[in-house]
Design an enzyme around this catalytic site. Sequence first.
Site, PDB file in Angstrom:
ATOM      1  N   ALA A  66      31.451  34.190  35.932  1.00 52.22           N
ATOM      2  CA  ALA A  66      32.244  34.571  34.765  1.00 52.22           C
ATOM      3  C   ALA A  66      33.714  34.560  35.136  1.00 52.22           C
ATOM      4  O   ALA A  66      34.085  34.675  36.308  1.00 52.22           O
ATOM      5  CB  ALA A  66      31.837  35.955  34.267  1.00 52.22           C
ATOM      6  N   ASP A  67      34.537  34.440  34.110  1.00 52.08           N
ATOM      7  CA  ASP A  67      35.977  34.548  34.293  1.00 52.08           C
ATOM      8  C   ASP A  67      36.547  35.261  33.076  1.00 52.08           C
ATOM      9  O   ASP A  67      36.134  34.984  31.946  1.00 52.08           O
ATOM     10  CB  ASP A  67      36.633  33.181  34.471  1.00 52.08           C
ATOM     11  CG  ASP A  67      38.071  33.321  34.944  1.00 52.08           C
ATOM     12  OD1 ASP A  67      38.272  33.816  36.073  1.00 52.08           O
ATOM     13  OD2 ASP A  67      38.983  32.975  34.184  1.00 52.08           O
ATOM     14  N   THR A  68      37.481  36.171  33.318  1.00 53.04           N
ATOM     15  CA  THR A  68      38.085  36.954  32.243  1.00 53.04           C
ATOM     16  C   THR A  68      39.584  36.751  32.247  1.00 53.04           C
ATOM     17  O   THR A  68      40.213  36.747  33.304  1.00 53.04           O
ATOM     18  CB  THR A  68      37.755  38.454  32.420  1.00 53.04           C
ATOM     19  OG1 THR A  68      36.333  38.618  32.406  1.00 53.04           O
ATOM     20  CG2 THR A  68      38.378  39.307  31.324  1.00 53.04           C
ATOM     21  N   ALA A 103      34.492  34.119  29.775  1.00 52.93           N
ATOM     22  CA  ALA A 103      33.564  32.988  29.758  1.00 52.93           C
ATOM     23  C   ALA A 103      32.473  33.267  30.777  1.00 52.93           C
ATOM     24  O   ALA A 103      32.740  33.780  31.867  1.00 52.93           O
ATOM     25  CB  ALA A 103      34.292  31.692  30.110  1.00 52.93           C
TER      26      ALA A 103
END
Length: 194
Positions: A66-68, A103
């Site tokens: 994930a990436d924030t 994501a």
Amino acid sequence: MSVDPLVLASQSPRRRELLALLGLPFRVQPAAVDETPRAGESPDAYVARTAADKARAVGGAAVLAADTAVVLDHTILGKPQDREDAAAMLRRLSGRAHSVLTAVALRRGDREWALTVRTVVTFDRLDAARIDAYLATDEPWDKAGAYGIQGLAGAFVRSLDGSYSSVVGLPLVETRELLLAAGLLGTAAEGPRQ
């Protein structure tokens, strides 16, 4: 269920805690990828690409990444480089709404699933004293936008429209949908919403 445990390609303790709530065994193996936004890349494209790159960078039968990103005025506010950078971010966020994009990418064998969740967070007005007090803690330094909603900065949040767990770093409902679609949590009656 998979014989090999799911791999979480993240060093974030917050993502580890959230994923554990889904009850699926997993191991942690952080991914080393370049997280620099590309010229002209939209925030949505950036988080989707970075999450996918992380999922592809780590070995394992099934890998979740994930990436924030915190986004204000179409600009990504990354992790602060120093105290002044963090203070500037918090001053910009003060009294305003911003988006938090997370994501999630899941790779199982040669198949991939991905989605992005957008949550709108509105901050209370932050005066210099509140900002200084927050910067005196250890909390802002490793977090996008220089704040962690699950900690002391939760008191900055006037409203939230969307997924709280996504702002923390892993949207639980949507992550569960991806795991179901990939056959890692039993059978799914339907795939994730796109």
